[in-house]
Design a protein around this motif. Structure first.
Motif, PDB file in Angstrom:
ATOM      1  N   ILE A 216       0.732  -1.308   0.109  1.00  0.00           N
ATOM      2  CA  ILE A 216      -0.089  -0.092  -0.112  1.00  0.00           C
ATOM      3  C   ILE A 216       0.912   1.045  -0.002  1.00  0.00           C
ATOM      4  N   LEU A 217       1.978   1.303   0.748  1.00  0.00           N
ATOM      5  CA  LEU A 217       2.671   2.408   1.006  1.00  0.00           C
ATOM      6  C   LEU A 217       3.752   2.687  -0.320  1.00  0.00           C
ATOM      7  N   SER A 218       3.751   1.555  -1.138  1.00  0.00           N
ATOM      8  CA  SER A 218       4.952   1.697  -2.155  1.00  0.00           C
ATOM      9  C   SER A 218       3.896   2.182  -3.291  1.00  0.00           C
ATOM     10  N   GLY A 219       2.694   2.035  -3.567  1.00  0.00           N
ATOM     11  CA  GLY A 219       2.039   2.479  -4.380  1.00  0.00           C
ATOM     12  C   GLY A 219       2.076   1.604  -5.651  1.00  0.00           C
ATOM     13  N   ARG A 220       2.807   0.693  -5.575  1.00  0.00           N
ATOM     14  CA  ARG A 220       3.102  -0.534  -6.832  1.00  0.00           C
ATOM     15  C   ARG A 220       1.722  -1.297  -7.055  1.00  0.00           C
ATOM     16  N   LYS A 221       1.221  -1.574  -8.000  1.00  0.00           N
ATOM     17  CA  LYS A 221       0.293  -2.260  -8.598  1.00  0.00           C
ATOM     18  C   LYS A 221       0.524  -3.654  -7.929  1.00  0.00           C
ATOM     19  N   PRO A 222      -0.634  -4.273  -7.313  1.00  0.00           N
ATOM     20  CA  PRO A 222      -0.248  -5.669  -7.144  1.00  0.00           C
ATOM     21  C   PRO A 222      -0.369  -6.653  -8.043  1.00  0.00           C
ATOM     22  N   ARG A 223       0.041  -7.980  -7.861  1.00  0.00           N
ATOM     23  CA  ARG A 223       0.288  -8.905  -8.959  1.00  0.00           C
ATOM     24  C   ARG A 223      -0.663  -9.853  -8.329  1.00  0.00           C
ATOM     25  N   SER A 224      -1.903  -9.789  -8.391  1.00  0.00           N
ATOM     26  CA  SER A 224      -2.899 -10.571  -7.639  1.00  0.00           C
ATOM     27  C   SER A 224      -3.220 -11.802  -8.903  1.00  0.00           C
TER      28      SER A 224
ATOM     29  N   SER B 222      -4.589 -12.798   1.406  1.00  0.00           N
ATOM     30  CA  SER B 222      -5.285 -14.030   0.607  1.00  0.00           C
ATOM     31  C   SER B 222      -6.862 -14.194   1.325  1.00  0.00           C
ATOM     32  N   ALA B 223      -7.573 -14.774   0.287  1.00  0.00           N
ATOM     33  CA  ALA B 223      -8.931 -15.183   0.593  1.00  0.00           C
ATOM     34  C   ALA B 223      -9.522 -16.249  -0.062  1.00  0.00           C
ATOM     35  N   TRP B 224     -10.098 -17.232   0.972  1.00  0.00           N
ATOM     36  CA  TRP B 224     -10.548 -18.555   0.411  1.00  0.00           C
ATOM     37  C   TRP B 224     -11.669 -18.075  -0.264  1.00  0.00           C
ATOM     38  N   ILE B 225     -11.822 -18.692  -1.710  1.00  0.00           N
ATOM     39  CA  ILE B 225     -12.982 -18.287  -2.662  1.00  0.00           C
ATOM     40  C   ILE B 225     -13.831 -19.461  -2.725  1.00  0.00           C
ATOM     41  N   HIS B 226     -13.346 -20.692  -3.221  1.00  0.00           N
ATOM     42  CA  HIS B 226     -14.454 -21.673  -3.388  1.00  0.00           C
ATOM     43  C   HIS B 226     -13.846 -22.933  -2.847  1.00  0.00           C
ATOM     44  N   TYR B 227     -14.499 -23.972  -2.324  1.00  0.00           N
ATOM     45  CA  TYR B 227     -13.926 -25.177  -2.265  1.00  0.00           C
ATOM     46  C   TYR B 227     -14.829 -26.158  -3.105  1.00  0.00           C
ATOM     47  N   ASP B 228     -14.422 -26.879  -3.832  1.00  0.00           N
ATOM     48  CA  ASP B 228     -14.911 -28.006  -4.747  1.00  0.00           C
ATOM     49  C   ASP B 228     -14.952 -29.390  -3.987  1.00  0.00           C
ATOM     50  N   SER B 229     -15.716 -29.707  -3.547  1.00  0.00           N
ATOM     51  CA  SER B 229     -16.024 -31.230  -2.644  1.00  0.00           C
ATOM     52  C   SER B 229     -15.847 -32.402  -3.524  1.00  0.00           C
TER      53      SER B 229
ATOM     54  N   VAL C  31      -9.395 -26.081  -3.771  1.00  0.00           N
ATOM     55  CA  VAL C  31      -9.833 -24.925  -3.210  1.00  0.00           C
ATOM     56  C   VAL C  31      -9.439 -23.953  -4.058  1.00  0.00           C
ATOM     57  N   THR C  32     -10.107 -22.836  -4.312  1.00  0.00           N
ATOM     58  CA  THR C  32      -9.750 -21.740  -5.486  1.00  0.00           C
ATOM     59  C   THR C  32      -9.523 -20.697  -4.258  1.00  0.00           C
ATOM     60  N   ILE C  33      -8.215 -19.921  -4.389  1.00  0.00           N
ATOM     61  CA  ILE C  33      -7.938 -18.799  -3.398  1.00  0.00           C
ATOM     62  C   ILE C  33      -7.531 -17.708  -4.180  1.00  0.00           C
ATOM     63  N   HIS C  34      -7.692 -16.484  -3.663  1.00  0.00           N
ATOM     64  CA  HIS C  34      -7.138 -15.243  -4.172  1.00  0.00           C
ATOM     65  C   HIS C  34      -6.208 -14.760  -3.526  1.00  0.00           C
ATOM     66  N   ILE C  35      -4.806 -14.427  -4.017  1.00  0.00           N
ATOM     67  CA  ILE C  35      -4.015 -13.674  -3.588  1.00  0.00           C
ATOM     68  C   ILE C  35      -3.670 -12.342  -3.962  1.00  0.00           C
ATOM     69  N   LEU C  36      -3.652 -11.532  -3.023  1.00  0.00           N
ATOM     70  CA  LEU C  36      -3.391 -10.250  -3.457  1.00  0.00           C
ATOM     71  C   LEU C  36      -2.298  -9.808  -4.167  1.00  0.00           C
ATOM     72  N   ASP C  37      -0.842 -10.352  -3.835  1.00  0.00           N
ATOM     73  CA  ASP C  37       0.336 -10.147  -4.576  1.00  0.00           C
ATOM     74  C   ASP C  37       1.160 -11.344  -4.396  1.00  0.00           C
ATOM     75  N   THR C  38       1.551 -11.876  -5.445  1.00  0.00           N
ATOM     76  CA  THR C  38       2.471 -12.925  -5.455  1.00  0.00           C
ATOM     77  C   THR C  38       3.187 -12.822  -6.930  1.00  0.00           C
ATOM     78  N   GLU C  39       4.522 -13.342  -6.953  1.00  0.00           N
ATOM     79  CA  GLU C  39       5.254 -13.345  -8.065  1.00  0.00           C
ATOM     80  C   GLU C  39       5.316 -14.726  -8.730  1.00  0.00           C
ATOM     81  N   ASP C  40       4.894 -15.970  -7.675  1.00  0.00           N
ATOM     82  CA  ASP C  40       4.897 -17.101  -8.020  1.00  0.00           C
ATOM     83  C   ASP C  40       3.571 -18.064  -7.536  1.00  0.00           C
ATOM     84  N   PRO C  41       2.490 -17.849  -8.175  1.00  0.00           N
ATOM     85  CA  PRO C  41       1.382 -18.637  -7.542  1.00  0.00           C
ATOM     86  C   PRO C  41       1.519 -19.836  -7.156  1.00  0.00           C
TER      87      PRO C  41
END
Length: 160
Positions: free
Chosen positions: A82-90, A118-125, A130-140
């Motif tokens: 947030i402080l850097s102002g860099r665009k997240p790599r979600s 990070s946020a838990w989006i969907h679990y496929d039973s 599980v599908t997870i959203h990551i706010l900022d990552t270089e390597d998912p």
């Protein structure tokens, strides 16, 4: 008595609520309120999850320590972003899981969601993924491997 009326306080609360909403103490309302409260309490038994069997208290303590440390590190990383102002790599990442215990899955979802970024989006039973959203990552993929190694593996040890 417990088999006949598994949740006595719930029964009393539902029965009283029925009588208050009906605004009458007529015998028909009392009988109907008792029947509805009894049926609702019996239905609540079906919603009661099975008691989990937890093993390895040392693993539980290590998991708690890891979660606390990761939450602190993630807070600092999100603040830096947030402080850097860099665009997240979600990214959205779908991760196959070996963990199938409902309590373990609930704890894993709480860990993922409580960790900033990070946020838990969907679990496929069906696919056990599980599908997870990551706010900022270089390597998912590396992020997914870390989640499986650090959290899922410990939860499998504890619950399965």
């Amino acid at each position: 008595m417990r088999r006949l009326l598994p949740y006595p306080l719930l029964w009393v609360g539902l029965f009283a609520m029925w009588l208050l909403l009906a605004g009458s103490l007529a015998p028909g309302q009392v009988l109907l309120g008792a029947i509805i409260a009894t049926l609702a309490c019996r239905a609540a038994v079906l919603l009661d999850p099975p008691k989990p069997r937890m093993r390895r208290p040392g693993t539980i303590l290590r998991l708690i320590g890891t979660v606390i440390a990761d939450i602190v590190v993630s807070n600092i990383a999100v603040l830096g972003l947030i402080l850097s102002g860099r665009k997240p790599r979600s990214a959205f990442v779908t991760i196959p899981l070996d963990l199938k215990d409902p309590t373990g899955l609930a704890i894993l979802s709480g860990i993922v969601t409580a960790t900033p970024g990070s946020a838990w989006i969907h679990y496929d039973s069906i696919l056990h993924s599980v599908t997870i959203h990551i706010l900022d990552t270089e390597d998912p993929e590396a992020w997914a491997a870390t989640l499986r190694r650090v959290y899922e593996q410990r939860l499998v040890e504890i619950f399965q």
